[in-house]
Motif scaffolding. Sequence first.
Motif, PDB file in Angstrom:
ATOM      1  N   GLU A  37       0.834  -1.210   0.000  1.00 59.17           N
ATOM      2  CA  GLU A  37       0.000   0.000   0.000  1.00 59.17           C
ATOM      3  C   GLU A  37       0.872   1.265   0.000  1.00 59.17           C
ATOM      4  O   GLU A  37       1.827   1.371   0.762  1.00 59.17           O
ATOM      5  CB  GLU A  37      -0.896  -0.044   1.251  1.00 59.17           C
ATOM      6  CG  GLU A  37      -1.990   0.986   1.261  1.00 59.17           C
ATOM      7  CD  GLU A  37      -2.904   0.790   2.481  1.00 59.17           C
ATOM      8  OE1 GLU A  37      -3.094  -0.356   2.924  1.00 59.17           O
ATOM      9  OE2 GLU A  37      -3.421   1.805   2.977  1.00 59.17           O
ATOM     10  N   HIS A  40       1.985   2.957   3.068  1.00 60.58           N
ATOM     11  CA  HIS A  40       2.947   2.183   3.867  1.00 60.58           C
ATOM     12  C   HIS A  40       4.360   2.293   3.285  1.00 60.58           C
ATOM     13  O   HIS A  40       5.344   2.236   4.030  1.00 60.58           O
ATOM     14  CB  HIS A  40       2.506   0.718   3.964  1.00 60.58           C
ATOM     15  CG  HIS A  40       1.208   0.543   4.687  1.00 60.58           C
ATOM     16  ND1 HIS A  40       0.474  -0.613   4.630  1.00 60.58           N
ATOM     17  CD2 HIS A  40       0.508   1.404   5.489  1.00 60.58           C
ATOM     18  CE1 HIS A  40      -0.625  -0.469   5.371  1.00 60.58           C
ATOM     19  NE2 HIS A  40      -0.621   0.741   5.897  1.00 60.58           N
ATOM     20  N   HIS A 112       3.151  -0.790  12.664  1.00 61.93           N
ATOM     21  CA  HIS A 112       1.880  -0.764  11.951  1.00 61.93           C
ATOM     22  C   HIS A 112       1.507  -2.113  11.338  1.00 61.93           C
ATOM     23  O   HIS A 112       1.288  -3.075  12.071  1.00 61.93           O
ATOM     24  CB  HIS A 112       1.949   0.360  10.905  1.00 61.93           C
ATOM     25  CG  HIS A 112       0.632   0.729  10.311  1.00 61.93           C
ATOM     26  ND1 HIS A 112      -0.417   1.134  11.069  1.00 61.93           N
ATOM     27  CD2 HIS A 112       0.204   0.754   9.012  1.00 61.93           C
ATOM     28  CE1 HIS A 112      -1.457   1.398  10.268  1.00 61.93           C
ATOM     29  NE2 HIS A 112      -1.106   1.153   9.014  1.00 61.93           N
ATOM     30  N   GLU A 170      -3.550   5.370  10.662  1.00 62.09           N
ATOM     31  CA  GLU A 170      -4.639   4.397  10.614  1.00 62.09           C
ATOM     32  C   GLU A 170      -4.465   3.521  11.852  1.00 62.09           C
ATOM     33  O   GLU A 170      -3.434   2.875  12.004  1.00 62.09           O
ATOM     34  CB  GLU A 170      -4.512   3.570   9.330  1.00 62.09           C
ATOM     35  CG  GLU A 170      -5.522   2.465   9.188  1.00 62.09           C
ATOM     36  CD  GLU A 170      -5.166   1.519   8.041  1.00 62.09           C
ATOM     37  OE1 GLU A 170      -6.057   0.888   7.502  1.00 62.09           O
ATOM     38  OE2 GLU A 170      -3.956   1.413   7.701  1.00 62.09           O
ATOM     39  N   TYR A 172      -5.301   0.450  14.420  1.00 60.11           N
ATOM     40  CA  TYR A 172      -5.805  -0.929  14.350  1.00 60.11           C
ATOM     41  C   TYR A 172      -6.386  -1.353  15.692  1.00 60.11           C
ATOM     42  O   TYR A 172      -5.832  -1.035  16.745  1.00 60.11           O
ATOM     43  CB  TYR A 172      -4.659  -1.914  14.046  1.00 60.11           C
ATOM     44  CG  TYR A 172      -4.089  -1.893  12.661  1.00 60.11           C
ATOM     45  CD1 TYR A 172      -4.562  -1.043  11.668  1.00 60.11           C
ATOM     46  CD2 TYR A 172      -3.045  -2.764  12.340  1.00 60.11           C
ATOM     47  CE1 TYR A 172      -3.992  -1.062  10.396  1.00 60.11           C
ATOM     48  CE2 TYR A 172      -2.472  -2.794  11.081  1.00 60.11           C
ATOM     49  CZ  TYR A 172      -2.949  -1.928  10.109  1.00 60.11           C
ATOM     50  OH  TYR A 172      -2.388  -1.952   8.857  1.00 60.11           O
ATOM     51  N   HIS A 226       1.540   4.702   9.399  1.00 65.01           N
ATOM     52  CA  HIS A 226       0.772   4.793   8.148  1.00 65.01           C
ATOM     53  C   HIS A 226       0.898   6.206   7.579  1.00 65.01           C
ATOM     54  O   HIS A 226       0.530   7.174   8.240  1.00 65.01           O
ATOM     55  CB  HIS A 226      -0.698   4.462   8.411  1.00 65.01           C
ATOM     56  CG  HIS A 226      -1.549   4.527   7.178  1.00 65.01           C
ATOM     57  ND1 HIS A 226      -2.022   3.392   6.539  1.00 65.01           N
ATOM     58  CD2 HIS A 226      -1.989   5.588   6.445  1.00 65.01           C
ATOM     59  CE1 HIS A 226      -2.726   3.759   5.474  1.00 65.01           C
ATOM     60  NE2 HIS A 226      -2.723   5.089   5.402  1.00 65.01           N
TER      61      HIS A 226
HETATM   62 ZN    ZN Z   1      -2.043   1.433   7.194  1.00 60.46          ZN
END
Ligand code: ZN
Length: 254
Positions: A37, A40, A112, A170, A172, A226
Amino acid sequence: MKRLLQLILLVAAATIPMLAQQQPRFRVLAFYSEKVEHDHVDFAHDAIRFYRAAGEQDHFTFATTTNWEDMNAAKLADYDLVVWLNDFPHTPAQRSAFEQYMEHGGGWLGFHIAAYNDRGTKWPWYVSFLGGGVFYGNNWPPLPATLIVDDPSHPAMQHVPKSFVSPANEWYNWKPSPRENKDVKVLLTLAPSNYPIGMKDVIKGGDLPVTWTNTRYRMLYTNIGHGDRIFTSDVQNRMLEDMILWVGPQKTPK
Ligand code: ZN
């Protein structure tokens, strides 16, 4: 002859402390991937810049690789600490080499998505290593959040206030929360005042540890990591530097 010996001793006395100073306190090998991503990848590039600069100041080396086949016993033997910036090993051989490294005193710092695991991951040792939490959900888009320090006396937390705003990330969620594991020491938690957090994907509540260590290993995980805003906070930067200084220097048995 006696004078020559004196000269040699003088030179040695002057040189040995210099050599000792030049020895790095610890050696890091950071793994990352370019084909993951985009946010990332951005984080990995920023983190490499940040930790290279920190290493020059704090006397540690920070080597990087995008080749996860480097996760093998021969390569890891040269390093005190393995860092995973935006990915984790996917083959049985890489995973087994990492398990052996950690079970024999190696160090690990994960960011992350490095701790991401679900039904498809199929790596029970790793879930246990992380403290038992399985990825459960996240907020979207990335947002800043107030974090609470669980243990201000911990060396990795010693320079941050008891509560601070962490740049957009982001976040989690894990089930069960790693805090429920008696071997886990949580260092940083998302403050309940952030809830609900997110727009497209919303975390409405619950215990959300952000940074923790499984005390059975020399390891530290943080969910921070992130996007390209992570290193925009001086307060948090100091903590990210302290984290690597805490987990890095202990000796790795060869
Ligand atoms: Zn992320």
